[in-house]
Design an enzyme around this catalytic site. Structure first.
Site, PDB file in Angstrom:
ATOM      1  N   PHE A  95      19.034 -31.766  -5.511  1.00 35.16           N
ATOM      2  CA  PHE A  95      19.527 -30.783  -4.542  1.00 35.16           C
ATOM      3  C   PHE A  95      19.810 -31.461  -3.201  1.00 35.16           C
ATOM      4  O   PHE A  95      20.837 -31.204  -2.556  1.00 35.16           O
ATOM      5  CB  PHE A  95      18.474 -29.673  -4.371  1.00 35.16           C
ATOM      6  CG  PHE A  95      19.020 -28.363  -3.886  1.00 35.16           C
ATOM      7  CD1 PHE A  95      19.659 -28.260  -2.658  1.00 35.16           C
ATOM      8  CD2 PHE A  95      18.883 -27.210  -4.646  1.00 35.16           C
ATOM      9  CE1 PHE A  95      20.147 -27.046  -2.195  1.00 35.16           C
ATOM     10  CE2 PHE A  95      19.369 -25.989  -4.207  1.00 35.16           C
ATOM     11  CZ  PHE A  95      20.008 -25.908  -2.968  1.00 35.16           C
ATOM     12  N   PHE A  96      18.912 -32.342  -2.769  1.00 36.39           N
ATOM     13  CA  PHE A  96      19.130 -33.057  -1.508  1.00 36.39           C
ATOM     14  C   PHE A  96      20.359 -33.960  -1.597  1.00 36.39           C
ATOM     15  O   PHE A  96      21.140 -34.057  -0.645  1.00 36.39           O
ATOM     16  CB  PHE A  96      17.897 -33.883  -1.142  1.00 36.39           C
ATOM     17  CG  PHE A  96      16.779 -33.086  -0.522  1.00 36.39           C
ATOM     18  CD1 PHE A  96      16.903 -32.557   0.754  1.00 36.39           C
ATOM     19  CD2 PHE A  96      15.591 -32.881  -1.208  1.00 36.39           C
ATOM     20  CE1 PHE A  96      15.870 -31.834   1.345  1.00 36.39           C
ATOM     21  CE2 PHE A  96      14.549 -32.156  -0.639  1.00 36.39           C
ATOM     22  CZ  PHE A  96      14.687 -31.625   0.648  1.00 36.39           C
ATOM     23  N   PHE A 198      19.719 -22.087   1.528  1.00 36.83           N
ATOM     24  CA  PHE A 198      18.379 -22.653   1.397  1.00 36.83           C
ATOM     25  C   PHE A 198      17.783 -22.357   0.022  1.00 36.83           C
ATOM     26  O   PHE A 198      16.735 -22.883  -0.337  1.00 36.83           O
ATOM     27  CB  PHE A 198      17.452 -22.112   2.489  1.00 36.83           C
ATOM     28  CG  PHE A 198      16.243 -22.978   2.707  1.00 36.83           C
ATOM     29  CD1 PHE A 198      16.319 -24.097   3.516  1.00 36.83           C
ATOM     30  CD2 PHE A 198      15.044 -22.696   2.086  1.00 36.83           C
ATOM     31  CE1 PHE A 198      15.206 -24.917   3.707  1.00 36.83           C
ATOM     32  CE2 PHE A 198      13.922 -23.502   2.267  1.00 36.83           C
ATOM     33  CZ  PHE A 198      14.010 -24.623   3.082  1.00 36.83           C
TER      34      PHE A 198
END
Length: 361
Positions: A95-96, A198
């Site tokens: 995800f990062f 988020f």
């Protein structure tokens, strides 16, 4: 209270928290924990990033441990089976990397490459087995992590997870358009979009395989459970905005609560930091009240039957990990090299990203 400065060792050394970011309530009332599997988790996620070619070998060697991605998950999903935590940690690291690719595609004006990736991720979410060997490492890595996450609970949970992540992909697409066109969303628009970028629902969904039980809709939708879950995620998103404010101003960002407050509410920089901090602190105090209600709800579920005892225990485990999210997020922001803007050669270009990511040249 200090963070752990070097995540390759279990010995804590002093990393001071800047006064503007210090939250004494977190340091006093939310003791930090790490899953005992963490050392192996760090090693295996580092190997997975290399195997899936998600980061160049030199950047994995130099930056992967210092970015502390595994620390964040190992501090959150306490009690998760090792294989569940490993799948979550790999997915989180992916995800990062995806977030960084999204950023670089915006910075280097690669809309065609972004749309291609967006569409592939939508498809891989529905059929990960068909995308395990895709030429783009980001697609293949996503397919691998999703396939593993889909193996723990039922198809009902998988469908819900997919629905939630389809919405995250679309929110990233909206952010791509906003940043490309210089559109700064209103505070209300930003807060709604931020819950998606988020991935509030995703991290909450993953509490269930960590607890070893898929929760019924009646439990997940109960106001006490929902409020505690939302506050834990809002804290994380807004504290992230507070900590990443310098990085995002340097990078001409338009997506940050502080930037929306300055633009649409006319606040000064100092007033903005004070307001974001107030919201963050309110999340902490509000959670303490919500936590009590959620634990009372768990006690009510434990009605003496075997099913009730198991369900109550699962809810209690989920609420306990919502609490762990506060300390894990807090210390992550002071340990991770992701937010050390002042140490970068170029404040707008993180040193750990591959600036030549797949896309249009």
């Amino acid at each position: 209270m200090h963070a752990f400065s070097d995540s390759t060792t279990a010995t804590p050394t002093a990393v001071p928290v800047p006064p503007s970011l210090s939250l004494p309530m977190i340091e006093a009332a939310f003791p930090r924990q790490l899953h005992p599997y963490w050392p192996q988790l760090q090693e295996k996620t580092r190997a997975w990033l290399l195997e899936k070619r998600l980061m160049p070998a030199d950047k994995v060697e130099e930056y992967a441990d210092g970015l502390c991605y595994t620390d964040l998950m190992a501090g959150y999903y306490i009690g998760a089976p090792n294989d569940v935590l490993q799948a979550i940690a790999d997915y989180s690291a992916w995800f990062f990397v995806w977030d960084d690719r999204h950023d670089r595609d915006i910075v280097h004006r690669r809309p065609v490459a972004w749309r291609r990736l967006r569409d592939l991720l939508h498809r891989a979410l529905e059929s990960p087995e068909d995308h395990l060997h895709h030429a783009d490492p980001l697609v293949a890595g996503f397919a691998d992590s999703v396939r593993r996450l889909y193996s723990f609970l039922t198809d009902t949970w998988n469908i819900r997870f997919a629905r939630h992540f389809h919405a995250v992909i679309e929110a990233y697409d909206q952010e791509f358009r906003n940043r490309s066109e210089g559109i700064i969303p209103s505070v209300e628009e930003y807060l709604e979009l931020r819950r998606l970028t988020f991935a509030h629902a995703i991290w909450t969904d993953l509490l269930e395989p960590s607890a070893g039980m898929e929760l019924p809709d009646s439990v997940r939708q109960h106001p006490a459970f929902r409020r505690a879950a939302l506050l834990s995620q809002e804290f994380a998103a807004w504290y992230n905005d507070l900590c990443s404010f310098p990085k995002e101003i340097a990078g001409d960002e338009v997506h940050n609560l502080g930037i929306s407050l300055i633009t649409h509410k006319g606040l000064t920089l100092e007033e903005t930091v004070t307001e974001v901090r107030r919201r963050v602190e309110d999340c902490v105090s509000d959670f303490l009240a919500a936590e009590r209600e959620a634990l009372e709800f768990a006690d009510l579920l434990a009605d003496g039957t075997l099913w009730g005892r198991e369900l109550g225990a699962a809810v209690r485990a989920c609420v306990g990990n919502m609490r762990n999210w506060f300390s894990s997020v807090y210390w992550f922001h002071h340990e991770s090299g992701r937010y050390r803007v002042d140490s970068w050669d170029d404040r707008s270009t993180p040193p750990y990203v591959n600036n030549e990511a797949a896309g249009e040249k």
